[in-house]
Design a protein around this motif. Structure first.
Motif, PDB file in Angstrom:
ATOM      1  N   ILE A  39       0.851  -1.203   0.000  1.00 35.97           N
ATOM      2  CA  ILE A  39       0.000   0.000   0.000  1.00 35.97           C
ATOM      3  C   ILE A  39       0.882   1.247   0.000  1.00 35.97           C
ATOM      4  N   GLU A  40       1.878   1.249   0.872  1.00 41.14           N
ATOM      5  CA  GLU A  40       2.784   2.404   0.956  1.00 41.14           C
ATOM      6  C   GLU A  40       3.487   2.643  -0.377  1.00 41.14           C
ATOM      7  N   GLU A  41       3.970   1.572  -0.996  1.00 41.64           N
ATOM      8  CA  GLU A  41       4.665   1.690  -2.281  1.00 41.64           C
ATOM      9  C   GLU A  41       3.721   2.223  -3.359  1.00 41.64           C
ATOM     10  N   ALA A  42       2.484   1.730  -3.375  1.00 42.22           N
ATOM     11  CA  ALA A  42       1.512   2.164  -4.384  1.00 42.22           C
ATOM     12  C   ALA A  42       1.155   3.638  -4.205  1.00 42.22           C
ATOM     13  N   LEU A  43       1.037   4.080  -2.957  1.00 42.69           N
ATOM     14  CA  LEU A  43       0.759   5.498  -2.698  1.00 42.69           C
ATOM     15  C   LEU A  43       1.905   6.377  -3.208  1.00 42.69           C
ATOM     16  N   GLU A  72      -7.846  10.853  -9.966  1.00 43.29           N
ATOM     17  CA  GLU A  72      -7.837   9.616 -10.748  1.00 43.29           C
ATOM     18  C   GLU A  72      -8.719   8.571 -10.068  1.00 43.29           C
ATOM     19  N   VAL A  73      -9.256   7.656 -10.872  1.00 42.18           N
ATOM     20  CA  VAL A  73     -10.157   6.617 -10.350  1.00 42.18           C
ATOM     21  C   VAL A  73      -9.426   5.690  -9.380  1.00 42.18           C
ATOM     22  N   LEU A  74     -10.194   5.033  -8.554  1.00 41.60           N
ATOM     23  CA  LEU A  74      -9.688   4.114  -7.532  1.00 41.60           C
ATOM     24  C   LEU A  74      -8.981   2.900  -8.122  1.00 41.60           C
ATOM     25  N   GLY A  75      -9.420   2.462  -9.281  1.00 42.56           N
ATOM     26  CA  GLY A  75      -8.924   1.229  -9.880  1.00 42.56           C
ATOM     27  C   GLY A  75      -7.425   1.167 -10.093  1.00 42.56           C
ATOM     28  N   LYS A  76      -6.804   2.284 -10.398  1.00 42.34           N
ATOM     29  CA  LYS A  76      -5.348   2.284 -10.602  1.00 42.34           C
ATOM     30  C   LYS A  76      -4.630   1.841  -9.328  1.00 42.34           C
ATOM     31  N   ARG A  80      -2.891  -1.994  -8.641  1.00 43.56           N
ATOM     32  CA  ARG A  80      -1.470  -2.138  -8.325  1.00 43.56           C
ATOM     33  C   ARG A  80      -1.277  -2.930  -7.025  1.00 43.56           C
ATOM     34  N   ILE A  81      -2.060  -2.592  -6.003  1.00 40.84           N
ATOM     35  CA  ILE A  81      -1.946  -3.270  -4.710  1.00 40.84           C
ATOM     36  C   ILE A  81      -2.264  -4.759  -4.856  1.00 40.84           C
ATOM     37  N   THR A  86      -0.727 -10.401  -4.968  1.00 43.68           N
ATOM     38  CA  THR A  86      -0.974 -11.726  -5.551  1.00 43.68           C
ATOM     39  C   THR A  86       0.335 -12.366  -6.006  1.00 43.68           C
ATOM     40  N   ARG A  87       1.199 -11.587  -6.660  1.00 42.18           N
ATOM     41  CA  ARG A  87       2.510 -12.118  -7.090  1.00 42.18           C
ATOM     42  C   ARG A  87       3.310 -12.607  -5.884  1.00 42.18           C
TER      43      ARG A  87
END
Length: 193
Positions: A39-43, A72-76, A80-81, A86-87
């Motif tokens: 989450i931190e990285e995505a932010l 920007e929309v939430l989906g981006k 990413r998160i 998942t990976r």
């Protein structure tokens, strides 16, 4: 066909992500920590989009987040998160297939009352699941950051705490959350009688 999510500039959402077939998505401490790091990285990755995580609670088989969008929309952010986690999970546990049940669920928060109620609902999740007796006992939520027991990281509690008188806002938030918590405890006791 996937229904398009309602969005407007500055929209805030209650987001829920569930494990496929309600399976656990966090199996140990490292998994919880890794998800928070993602989450931190995505932010940071989307810093120019100015997403804000207001509060969160990570349960064994699902996640609750309150996220404010800006331009920007939430989906981006959620894409990413979820993809990064998942990976990580599939590699660590040699897992094949879908980790999450469908795409994330999001509910648009439309007013101040819903904003406050949603934060309380998120923070009381471990109490309702009978994992802890008090929300402050649960370490995988932002509650302890809200009440000043832990340094704030990845969240911006001011979106909620600004509803309360500044000088006493942590104490007032505790009372607000615990008023629901006391009602829940009473209901549990009544069920046992």
């Amino acid at each position: 066909m996937t229904r398009k999510r309602e969005w407007y500039k500055g929209a805030t959402y209650h987001v829920t992500v569930r494990g496929n077939r309600r399976n656990d998505i966090f199996r140990d401490k490292e998994d919880f920590e890794y998800y928070l790091n993602i989450i931190e990285e995505a932010l940071l990755y989307y810093i120019n989009y100015n997403y804000k995580v207001i509060c969160y609670c990570l349960m064994d088989n699902h996640v609750h987040l309150m996220i404010k969008t800006d331009i920007e929309v939430l989906g981006k952010l959620m894409g990413r998160i979820s993809a990064a986690y998942t990976r990580y999970f599939n590699k660590k546990y040699n897992y094949i297939g879908h980790l999450f049940q469908d795409r994330y669920y999001s509910e648009l928060i439309e007013n101040d009352i819903q904003m406050l109620e949603t934060s309380r609902y998120i923070h009381l999740n471990p109490v309702r699941a009978k994992m802890v007796k008090n929300p402050a006992e649960y370490i995988w939520s932002s509650y302890n950051m809200f009440i000043g027991n832990k340094k704030e990281k990845i969240i911006d509690s001011s979106f909620i705490l600004n509803y309360f008188k500044y000088k006493d806002r942590a104490e007032l938030y505790i009372k607000f959350v615990e008023s629901e918590f006391e009602e829940f405890k009473k209901l549990q006791e009544d069920e046992l009688d």
